[in-house]
Enzyme design. Structure first.
Site, PDB file in Angstrom:
ATOM      1  N   PHE A 179       7.743  10.054   2.107  1.00 34.46           N
ATOM      2  CA  PHE A 179       6.487   9.362   2.711  1.00 34.46           C
ATOM      3  C   PHE A 179       6.955   8.904   4.415  1.00 34.46           C
ATOM      4  O   PHE A 179       6.366   8.174   4.972  1.00 34.46           O
ATOM      5  CB  PHE A 179       6.424   7.977   2.046  1.00 34.46           C
ATOM      6  CG  PHE A 179       7.709   7.084   1.735  1.00 34.46           C
ATOM      7  CD1 PHE A 179       8.094   6.432   2.887  1.00 34.46           C
ATOM      8  CD2 PHE A 179       8.391   7.285   0.510  1.00 34.46           C
ATOM      9  CE1 PHE A 179       9.206   5.439   2.674  1.00 34.46           C
ATOM     10  CE2 PHE A 179       9.393   6.399   0.360  1.00 34.46           C
ATOM     11  CZ  PHE A 179       9.854   5.396   1.163  1.00 34.46           C
ATOM     12  N   ASP A 218      20.241   4.173  -1.082  1.00 34.90           N
ATOM     13  CA  ASP A 218      20.053   3.775   0.182  1.00 34.90           C
ATOM     14  C   ASP A 218      21.436   4.244   0.964  1.00 34.90           C
ATOM     15  O   ASP A 218      22.287   4.906   0.289  1.00 34.90           O
ATOM     16  CB  ASP A 218      19.738   2.405   0.502  1.00 34.90           C
ATOM     17  CG  ASP A 218      20.895   1.195   0.635  1.00 34.90           C
ATOM     18  OD1 ASP A 218      21.916   1.817   0.196  1.00 34.90           O
ATOM     19  OD2 ASP A 218      20.771   0.359   0.938  1.00 34.90           O
ATOM     20  N   CYS A 260       0.722  -1.137  -0.026  1.00 35.08           N
ATOM     21  CA  CYS A 260       0.118  -0.068   0.058  1.00 35.08           C
ATOM     22  C   CYS A 260       0.980   1.327   0.029  1.00 35.08           C
ATOM     23  O   CYS A 260       0.337   2.376  -0.557  1.00 35.08           O
ATOM     24  CB  CYS A 260      -0.928   0.058   0.944  1.00 35.08           C
ATOM     25  SG  CYS A 260      -0.626  -0.930   2.527  1.00 35.08           S
ATOM     26  N   ARG A 313      15.596   2.209   0.411  1.00 37.11           N
ATOM     27  CA  ARG A 313      15.336   1.017  -0.394  1.00 37.11           C
ATOM     28  C   ARG A 313      14.896  -0.252   0.628  1.00 37.11           C
ATOM     29  O   ARG A 313      15.596  -1.128   0.415  1.00 37.11           O
ATOM     30  CB  ARG A 313      16.593   0.676  -1.331  1.00 37.11           C
ATOM     31  CG  ARG A 313      16.488  -0.559  -2.278  1.00 37.11           C
ATOM     32  CD  ARG A 313      17.664  -0.885  -3.034  1.00 37.11           C
ATOM     33  NE  ARG A 313      18.373   0.230  -3.517  1.00 37.11           N
ATOM     34  CZ  ARG A 313      19.704   0.438  -3.225  1.00 37.11           C
ATOM     35  NH1 ARG A 313      20.153  -0.292  -2.409  1.00 37.11           N
ATOM     36  NH2 ARG A 313      20.409   1.277  -3.603  1.00 37.11           N
ATOM     37  N   SER A 314      14.169   0.167   1.447  1.00 40.54           N
ATOM     38  CA  SER A 314      13.378  -1.023   2.131  1.00 40.54           C
ATOM     39  C   SER A 314      12.768  -2.060   1.432  1.00 40.54           C
ATOM     40  O   SER A 314      12.322  -1.512   0.380  1.00 40.54           O
ATOM     41  CB  SER A 314      12.878  -0.392   3.422  1.00 40.54           C
ATOM     42  OG  SER A 314      11.430   0.071   2.969  1.00 40.54           O
TER      43      SER A 314
END
Ligand code: NAD
Length: 319
Positions: free
Chosen positions: A273, A207, A149, A184-185
């Site tokens: 975000f 990252d 999401c 870059r999770s």
């Protein structure tokens, strides 16, 4: 002289989805008279998770869903609790507030949630479809795959901001756009870079260790993105990637991190975000469109995913 840029709030963007979702919940009243049931599992003492949970409850109930927060005091019992919800026909959607164990065990738990109830879109099947740019679950293209999401929320925000060009065919609407994603999770940054690249963008995925480039190649010759290592992280390399970037997206979980305003190309679109504000106030002197937070759109995507799961389940029922 007024500044040319505009700040766009997530609440404004989510409004379209709130209306769409509310009317869908109304439309499925014949099969869900009391509203679809979302169950959230909280097994940590994280105040941020607690806040997110109460916010999910308020938002979902406001749109006609039922929401139930299940607290699991001993994390070792969480798996059992999830399995019970998987089996319970009353439950339409399941979400877990992470981190629980804060290690690879959390990835295991993500796979324990039945894919038919996985509103967050974390199931391996959905992830693999996303990375492979496969958009449907069935060969007839009637059951849409679920997307995680938060990455999906960023895509919807970019659509709202008209970075997606809908004169181009679906799947190529970011053709030629250059995007930088700082994070870059496995939950947000990597899937987000993949989604944008699959839609035709050139994505610089940043990252703490290095910078990678995600693209479908020259002339979008590949059907899905490929990844190239550009080298270890350095300010010079980041600045170089940003110099032509149309979009800069940040998700660094630190209140001290600030993205250098001077790296932003004039007129770029900037989206954050992270729950921390990663851009300085001065971002407004450079960005054409600036979205400081995305959480409200994320919750909309969660509820939208839940409706899609119900829809997929109905369509899969043999007549
Ligand atoms: P994470 O810790 O798993 O990943 C952080 C990423 O940022 C890593 O890739 C790391 O290498 C990178 N990073 C950290 N410092 C950096 C630096 N100085 N320069 C470049 N890269 C750096 O975190 P996560 O789960 O991806 O969450 C990140 C943030 O996003 C958190 O604030 C979280 O609350 C938020 N989040 C928001 C939503 C939403 O809907 N808005 C959803 C999920 C997570």
């Amino acid at each position: 002289v007024s500044k040319p840029g505009v700040t766009v709030l997530a609440s404004k963007i989510s409004k379209i989805y709130v209306d769409e979702i509310t009317s869908k919940v109304e439309a499925i009243k014949p099969i869900r008279p009391q509203g679809p049931l979302l169950v959230g599992f909280l097994a940590n003492a994280d105040p941020a998770a607690e806040m997110y949970a109460s916010w999910t409850k308020k938002t979902s109930e406001g749109m006609g869903f039922r929401y139930e927060l299940r607290r699991v005091d001993n994390k070792d019992f969480l798996e059992e609790a999830i399995i019970e919800a998987n089996r319970d026909p009353e439950v339409d959607g399941i979400m877990v507030y992470y981190p629980v164990f804060g290690n690879a065990q959390d990835q295991y738990l993500q796979q324990v949630v039945a894919k038919e109830k996985d509103v967050e879109g974390l199931n391996h099947v959905y992830y693999q479809n996303m990375y492979h740019n496969i958009r449907y679950l069935d060969p007839n293209n009637s059951l849409k795959s679920i997307l995680p999401c938060t990455p999906l929320a960023v895509v919807k925000i970019l659509e709202y901001l008209k970075v997606y060009n809908n004169l181009l065919p679906e799947g190529n609407r970011l053709y030629g756009k250059k995007c930088v994603v700082v994070n870059r999770s496995e939950i947000v940054g990597r899937p987000l870079a993949a989604l944008l690249a699959n839609d035709g963008a050139i994505v610089y995925s940043v990252d703490i260790d290095n910078i990678q480039k995600f693209t479908r190649g020259e002339g979008l010759k590949f059907t899905r993105h490929h990844v190239e290592d550009l080298g270890p992280f350095s300010d010079e390399l980041l600045q170089k990637c940003c110099s032509q970037a149309d979009v800069i997206i940040t998700g660094v979980p630190s209140e001290h991190y600030k993205f250098p305003t001077q790296y932003i190309k004039e007129g770029a679109v900037c989206i954050n975000f992270s729950s921390n504000r990663n851009f300085e106030e001065s971002v407004k002197t450079k960005a054409s469109l600036y979205v400081p937070m995305t959480g409200k759109v994320t919750i909309s995507m969660l509820l939208r995913n839940m409706l899609r799961l119900i829809e997929n389940a109905e369509k899969s029922k043999t007549p």
